[in-house]
Design a protein around this motif. Structure first.
Motif, PDB file in Angstrom:
ATOM      1  N   ALA A 400       0.829  -1.210   0.000  1.00  0.00           N
ATOM      2  CA  ALA A 400       0.000   0.000   0.000  1.00  0.00           C
ATOM      3  C   ALA A 400       0.859   1.254   0.000  1.00  0.00           C
ATOM      4  O   ALA A 400       0.655   2.188   0.772  1.00  0.00           O
ATOM      5  CB  ALA A 400      -0.948   0.004   1.191  1.00  0.00           C
ATOM      6  N   ASP A 401       1.845   1.299  -0.891  1.00  0.00           N
ATOM      7  CA  ASP A 401       2.807   2.401  -0.970  1.00  0.00           C
ATOM      8  C   ASP A 401       2.156   3.618  -1.627  1.00  0.00           C
ATOM      9  O   ASP A 401       1.666   3.542  -2.754  1.00  0.00           O
ATOM     10  CB  ASP A 401       4.017   1.925  -1.784  1.00  0.00           C
ATOM     11  CG  ASP A 401       5.165   2.920  -1.769  1.00  0.00           C
ATOM     12  OD1 ASP A 401       4.921   4.099  -1.495  1.00  0.00           O
ATOM     13  OD2 ASP A 401       6.305   2.508  -2.027  1.00  0.00           O
ATOM     14  N   THR A 402       2.156   4.762  -0.903  1.00  0.00           N
ATOM     15  CA  THR A 402       1.610   5.996  -1.471  1.00  0.00           C
ATOM     16  C   THR A 402       2.571   7.152  -1.201  1.00  0.00           C
ATOM     17  O   THR A 402       3.283   7.163  -0.197  1.00  0.00           O
ATOM     18  CB  THR A 402       0.237   6.352  -0.873  1.00  0.00           C
ATOM     19  OG1 THR A 402       0.368   6.516   0.545  1.00  0.00           O
ATOM     20  CG2 THR A 402      -0.789   5.278  -1.167  1.00  0.00           C
ATOM     21  N   ASP A 403       2.551   8.133  -2.103  1.00  0.00           N
ATOM     22  CA  ASP A 403       3.397   9.322  -1.954  1.00  0.00           C
ATOM     23  C   ASP A 403       2.674  10.327  -1.065  1.00  0.00           C
ATOM     24  O   ASP A 403       1.542  10.713  -1.335  1.00  0.00           O
ATOM     25  CB  ASP A 403       3.670   9.922  -3.336  1.00  0.00           C
ATOM     26  CG  ASP A 403       4.731  11.011  -3.293  1.00  0.00           C
ATOM     27  OD1 ASP A 403       4.929  11.606  -2.204  1.00  0.00           O
ATOM     28  OD2 ASP A 403       5.353  11.275  -4.326  1.00  0.00           O
ATOM     29  N   LEU A 410       4.279   6.594   2.333  1.00  0.00           N
ATOM     30  CA  LEU A 410       3.502   5.996   3.406  1.00  0.00           C
ATOM     31  C   LEU A 410       3.149   4.568   3.017  1.00  0.00           C
ATOM     32  O   LEU A 410       2.563   4.320   1.956  1.00  0.00           O
ATOM     33  CB  LEU A 410       2.236   6.816   3.665  1.00  0.00           C
ATOM     34  CG  LEU A 410       2.467   8.299   3.973  1.00  0.00           C
ATOM     35  CD1 LEU A 410       1.150   9.009   4.275  1.00  0.00           C
ATOM     36  CD2 LEU A 410       3.450   8.484   5.123  1.00  0.00           C
ATOM     37  N   VAL A 411       3.500   3.637   3.874  1.00  0.00           N
ATOM     38  CA  VAL A 411       3.343   2.221   3.554  1.00  0.00           C
ATOM     39  C   VAL A 411       2.781   1.476   4.758  1.00  0.00           C
ATOM     40  O   VAL A 411       2.678   2.014   5.857  1.00  0.00           O
ATOM     41  CB  VAL A 411       4.694   1.579   3.163  1.00  0.00           C
ATOM     42  CG1 VAL A 411       5.288   2.264   1.954  1.00  0.00           C
ATOM     43  CG2 VAL A 411       5.677   1.624   4.344  1.00  0.00           C
ATOM     44  N   LYS A 412       2.440   0.239   4.509  1.00  0.00           N
ATOM     45  CA  LYS A 412       2.125  -0.700   5.578  1.00  0.00           C
ATOM     46  C   LYS A 412       3.174  -1.792   5.553  1.00  0.00           C
ATOM     47  O   LYS A 412       3.530  -2.298   4.482  1.00  0.00           O
ATOM     48  CB  LYS A 412       0.724  -1.284   5.399  1.00  0.00           C
ATOM     49  CG  LYS A 412      -0.387  -0.245   5.579  1.00  0.00           C
ATOM     50  CD  LYS A 412      -1.771  -0.888   5.508  1.00  0.00           C
ATOM     51  CE  LYS A 412      -2.865   0.157   5.668  1.00  0.00           C
ATOM     52  NZ  LYS A 412      -2.847   0.786   7.006  1.00  0.00           N
ATOM     53  N   THR A 419       0.551  -9.018  12.416  1.00  0.00           N
ATOM     54  CA  THR A 419       0.621  -7.599  12.769  1.00  0.00           C
ATOM     55  C   THR A 419       1.059  -6.779  11.562  1.00  0.00           C
ATOM     56  O   THR A 419       2.128  -7.020  10.992  1.00  0.00           O
ATOM     57  CB  THR A 419       1.609  -7.369  13.928  1.00  0.00           C
ATOM     58  OG1 THR A 419       1.195  -8.143  15.044  1.00  0.00           O
ATOM     59  CG2 THR A 419       1.645  -5.907  14.327  1.00  0.00           C
ATOM     60  N   ILE A 420       0.215  -5.850  11.178  1.00  0.00           N
ATOM     61  CA  ILE A 420       0.524  -4.904  10.106  1.00  0.00           C
ATOM     62  C   ILE A 420       0.653  -3.526  10.744  1.00  0.00           C
ATOM     63  O   ILE A 420      -0.229  -3.103  11.500  1.00  0.00           O
ATOM     64  CB  ILE A 420      -0.579  -4.874   9.031  1.00  0.00           C
ATOM     65  CG1 ILE A 420      -0.846  -6.281   8.467  1.00  0.00           C
ATOM     66  CG2 ILE A 420      -0.214  -3.907   7.923  1.00  0.00           C
ATOM     67  CD1 ILE A 420       0.288  -6.841   7.661  1.00  0.00           C
ATOM     68  N   VAL A 421       1.740  -2.825  10.475  1.00  0.00           N
ATOM     69  CA  VAL A 421       1.921  -1.493  11.043  1.00  0.00           C
ATOM     70  C   VAL A 421       2.053  -0.467   9.932  1.00  0.00           C
ATOM     71  O   VAL A 421       2.508  -0.784   8.823  1.00  0.00           O
ATOM     72  CB  VAL A 421       3.157  -1.431  11.970  1.00  0.00           C
ATOM     73  CG1 VAL A 421       3.016  -2.427  13.113  1.00  0.00           C
ATOM     74  CG2 VAL A 421       4.452  -1.664  11.201  1.00  0.00           C
ATOM     75  N   ASP A 422       1.649   0.759  10.239  1.00  0.00           N
ATOM     76  CA  ASP A 422       1.866   1.877   9.324  1.00  0.00           C
ATOM     77  C   ASP A 422       3.260   2.429   9.541  1.00  0.00           C
ATOM     78  O   ASP A 422       3.761   2.499  10.674  1.00  0.00           O
ATOM     79  CB  ASP A 422       0.839   2.979   9.570  1.00  0.00           C
ATOM     80  CG  ASP A 422      -0.557   2.566   9.166  1.00  0.00           C
ATOM     81  OD1 ASP A 422      -0.715   2.003   8.070  1.00  0.00           O
ATOM     82  OD2 ASP A 422      -1.497   2.795   9.945  1.00  0.00           O
ATOM     83  N   ALA A 423       3.900   2.836   8.444  1.00  0.00           N
ATOM     84  CA  ALA A 423       5.246   3.388   8.541  1.00  0.00           C
ATOM     85  C   ALA A 423       5.447   4.427   7.447  1.00  0.00           C
ATOM     86  O   ALA A 423       4.730   4.449   6.439  1.00  0.00           O
ATOM     87  CB  ALA A 423       6.298   2.289   8.430  1.00  0.00           C
ATOM     88  N   ALA A 424       6.419   5.310   7.672  1.00  0.00           N
ATOM     89  CA  ALA A 424       6.843   6.270   6.660  1.00  0.00           C
ATOM     90  C   ALA A 424       8.231   5.874   6.188  1.00  0.00           C
ATOM     91  O   ALA A 424       9.117   5.621   7.014  1.00  0.00           O
ATOM     92  CB  ALA A 424       6.859   7.678   7.235  1.00  0.00           C
ATOM     93  N   VAL A 468      15.056   4.379   4.934  1.00  0.00           N
ATOM     94  CA  VAL A 468      14.773   4.451   6.368  1.00  0.00           C
ATOM     95  C   VAL A 468      13.267   4.351   6.592  1.00  0.00           C
ATOM     96  O   VAL A 468      12.481   5.033   5.925  1.00  0.00           O
ATOM     97  CB  VAL A 468      15.317   5.759   6.984  1.00  0.00           C
ATOM     98  CG1 VAL A 468      14.904   5.880   8.459  1.00  0.00           C
ATOM     99  CG2 VAL A 468      16.832   5.807   6.862  1.00  0.00           C
ATOM    100  N   ALA A 469      12.869   3.469   7.519  1.00  0.00           N
ATOM    101  CA  ALA A 469      11.445   3.301   7.854  1.00  0.00           C
ATOM    102  C   ALA A 469      11.215   3.753   9.289  1.00  0.00           C
ATOM    103  O   ALA A 469      11.969   3.393  10.190  1.00  0.00           O
ATOM    104  CB  ALA A 469      11.029   1.837   7.702  1.00  0.00           C
ATOM    105  N   GLN A 470      10.157   4.533   9.475  1.00  0.00           N
ATOM    106  CA  GLN A 470       9.798   4.997  10.814  1.00  0.00           C
ATOM    107  C   GLN A 470       8.343   4.611  11.098  1.00  0.00           C
ATOM    108  O   GLN A 470       7.453   4.863  10.288  1.00  0.00           O
ATOM    109  CB  GLN A 470       9.952   6.509  10.929  1.00  0.00           C
ATOM    110  CG  GLN A 470       9.667   7.050  12.331  1.00  0.00           C
ATOM    111  CD  GLN A 470      10.079   8.505  12.466  1.00  0.00           C
ATOM    112  OE1 GLN A 470       9.391   9.380  11.963  1.00  0.00           O
ATOM    113  NE2 GLN A 470      11.200   8.755  13.132  1.00  0.00           N
ATOM    114  N   LEU A 471       8.132   3.985  12.253  1.00  0.00           N
ATOM    115  CA  LEU A 471       6.792   3.570  12.651  1.00  0.00           C
ATOM    116  C   LEU A 471       5.876   4.779  12.777  1.00  0.00           C
ATOM    117  O   LEU A 471       6.258   5.823  13.320  1.00  0.00           O
ATOM    118  CB  LEU A 471       6.857   2.843  13.996  1.00  0.00           C
ATOM    119  CG  LEU A 471       5.525   2.337  14.573  1.00  0.00           C
ATOM    120  CD1 LEU A 471       5.026   1.154  13.754  1.00  0.00           C
ATOM    121  CD2 LEU A 471       5.704   1.938  16.032  1.00  0.00           C
ATOM    122  N   LEU A 472       4.653   4.644  12.264  1.00  0.00           N
ATOM    123  CA  LEU A 472       3.607   5.647  12.462  1.00  0.00           C
ATOM    124  C   LEU A 472       2.559   5.018  13.381  1.00  0.00           C
ATOM    125  O   LEU A 472       1.682   4.291  12.921  1.00  0.00           O
ATOM    126  CB  LEU A 472       2.977   6.050  11.122  1.00  0.00           C
ATOM    127  CG  LEU A 472       3.894   6.733  10.109  1.00  0.00           C
ATOM    128  CD1 LEU A 472       3.149   6.981   8.806  1.00  0.00           C
ATOM    129  CD2 LEU A 472       4.460   8.035  10.672  1.00  0.00           C
TER     130      LEU A 472
END
Length: 611
Positions: A400-403, A410-412, A419-424, A468-472
């Protein structure tokens, strides 16, 4: 006859255990029961605290209930009766059962009954007479409550609002009632040797007053409020279900006789007691939830004032449903969600003996030493700790990659275990606040200082443009969104202290400006989360202009952590920084310490040229 037999049996138990010295010098505590009579008796029986008939069997043991015996579960009355009998039997046997009041005992004493279950009310139904219900109904009809066209409809509304057993139960919890009188003979803060026991935690007030004096005062204030509340109801000034926050206003509107003004004054005066406040010891959650970087100061001051080395608390169920400790073992969190139907936890008991802290769980016989200082601050999906979450995020597939339009994607991320998490996903370099390399460096410094302000941030294996991925964290809201919505309010952890921590961190990293989009709040109980550190880690030793003259506090705990930094530690933890950047960071550190009058740590840090 039954009473004499029970007394004789208690005396026999006392003689046996005094002779044997059972549990001599041993202290045990259990957390929130919430009407879980079956789970509690299983635990007490397995630990030989009571025998199969429910009689004290633990000799000289000092047993502590940490409060919240009632509410949510159906069997609160049975729990109270058990403990009332155990208390007498324990004393006869040379032991003690100490009962510390929780916020739910205080709520029941003062008519805040939102958490009483239907089954709990039903336990009192047979003791509630029809005249008692009719009297209450007529009193409320007289002031305009339950006044539709027909008498039958009015009574039906009354019966729906006040289930049978409501008034008998309320009488039992009155200051002169069976349970109310007993509860008001208990304590709010207990000290045995060098250990404090309290339901919620140790708020700042316990750095100023002795535990004994404060506990006595708060019990008196709760009792005074309870008596004023019942008197105001009997005078028709308020209704039994009027919330505490609305009672004085309603009573003032209904006042018709000057003699009742004293009741209103008593309500207004006693409702200000810290016994009812989130900063009171029965409600406080600071040591259970808040950042050690500032909460350690509160804890240290309170323990020092009381001459204690640790505190055992209930009130806050942690995600592990296990007993854990924080602050280097000085705080033991003992609420493991005993009422399984609500909390999905288990009954547990903490033992303190010979300087050791051990734990048992119902159905698990071996004693176990609790985990020491788990990560309890900051967002974690489920029960995954930060190090495990970092490992999973670094290799998790993105969907679910979006700009986002601001340089982030913004991805999952599927981190396993359903467990699915949102991340940037952040670019390594680039313009704007979200720059991957500096965000990763800020996160590593945050963890080096153990602040837990920045969500888990990792470098993703095999990623090119956005490595780099950061948890949202789910359910968060940015400061900009919060301001636009008008949403406000404090949580269990004071925002002022969190803002001070953010300001100190921003000053340390030399962040040029803090964008309102780059700090967020967790849902419901706001905890601050930071991101957007692309403008950080410059080579100027000066504090950023917006912070140079700002009023913020550097806590003693944070100061100690800052003082422990040196060039070797910083360079090893933050490999992306040049020598000049490291030197500038340490000079900014010195400027922060100077705000506390500590001066430079190891002299000036000469700026070095970039390699």
């Amino acid at each position: 006859m039954i009473g004499r037999l029970r007394a004789a049996r208690s005396l026999l138990v006392a003689l046996i255990f005094i002779a044997e010295g059972a549990h001599a010098g041993e202290i045990a505590a259990f957390g929130d029961v919430h009407g879980a009579y079956r789970e509690l008796t299983q635990l007490l029986t397995e630990q030989n605290v009571i025998d199969s008939s429910g009689t004290w069997h633990a000799g000289a043991l000092q047993l502590v209930s940490l409060g919240d015996l009632v509410d949510r579960g159906d069997d609160g009355r049975e729990v109270l009766e058990l403990l009332m009998n155990m208390q007498l039997e324990a004393q006869a046997a040379g032991g003690r059962l100490h009962v510390v009041l929780g916020n739910h005992e205080i709520m029941n004493l003062t008519g805040e009954l939102d958490y009483v279950s239907a089954g709990d009310y039903a336990r009192f139904a047979l003791e509630e007479s029809e005249p008692q219900r009719t009297q209450a109904f007529e009193r409320m009809r007289a002031v305009g409550r339950f006044d539709p066209d027909g008498e039958t409809d009015a009574r039906a509304q009354f019966d729906a609002a006040f289930p049978r057993g409501y008034f008998a139960r309320m009488s039992a919890f009155a200051a002169d009632g069976r349970y109310g009188k007993w509860l008001l003979d208990q304590t709010i803060v207990l000290q045995i040797g060098d250990t404090l026991f309290v339901h919620g935690g140790l708020p700042p007030i316990l750095a100023q007053a002795s535990a004994v004096a404060l506990s006595r005062r708060l019990i008196e204030e709760v009792g005074a409020y309870a008596r004023a509340w019942h008197a105001a109801m009997n005078a028709g000034l308020i209704d039994p279900d009027t919330p505490m926050a609305e009672r004085v206003a309603l009573a003032t509107r209904r006042l018709t006789e000057k003699k009742h003004q004293a009741l209103i004054d008593a309500l207004a005066r006693t409702e200000q007691s810290v016994a009812f406040d989130v900063d009171g010891p029965a409600w406080y959650r600071g040591q259970a939830l808040c950042h050690p970087a500032y909460e350690d100061d509160v804890l240290t001051a309170a323990l020092a004032r009381q001459g204690a080395v640790r505190v055992v608390v209930g009130h806050t169920v942690n995600v592990q449903r296990r007993v854990v400790s924080r602050f280097g073992g000085r705080v033991v969190l003992a609420d493991t969600g005993m009422l399984n139907a609500v909390y999905r936890g288990r009954a547990s008991m903490v033992y303190l003996r010979d300087g050791k802290t051990e734990v048992v769980y119902a159905g698990e016989t071996p004693r176990q030493v609790p985990l020491d200082d788990p990560v309890l601050v900051g967002p974690r999906p489920g029960a995954i700790d930060d190090s495990e979450l970092e490992r999973r995020m670094s290799g998790a597939p993105a969907v679910a990659d979006t700009d986002s339009g601001d340089g982030r994607r913004l991805v999952k991320l599927d981190v396993g275990g359903s467990t699915i998490v949102d991340a940037a996903l952040l670019p390594k370099r680039g313009k704007g606040p979200w720059q991957g390399e500096r965000e990763l460096t800020a996160y590593r410094l945050d963890r080096l200082l153990d602040l837990r302000l920045i969500p888990p941030t990792v470098e993703r294996a095999g990623a090119d443009s956005h490595p780099v991925a950061q948890l949202l964290p789910a359910g968060t809201i940015t400061h900009a969104q919060r301001a636009a919505s008008g949403e406000a309010g404090q949580g269990w952890c004071p925002l002022r202290a969190q803002y001070d921590l953010m300001a100190a961190f921003d000053a340390l990293i030399g962040l040029a400006a803090r964008d309102p989009r780059t700090f967020s709040y967790t849902k419901n109980d706001p905890m601050l989360l930071l991101s957007g550190h692309g403008g950080a880690f410059g080579t100027s030793a000066r504090l950023p202009d917006y912070l140079a003259k700002a009023q913020f506090t550097v806590s003693a705990t944070l100061a100690a952590r800052l003082k422990a930094l040196d060039e070797t530690r910083v360079a090893a933890a933050l490999p992306a920084l040049s020598k000049r950047q490291v030197s500038a960071l340490l000079e900014r550190r010195d400027a922060l310490l100077a705000r506390r009058g500590l001066g430079s740590v190891d002299g000036a840090h000469a700026a070095a040229n970039d390699e």
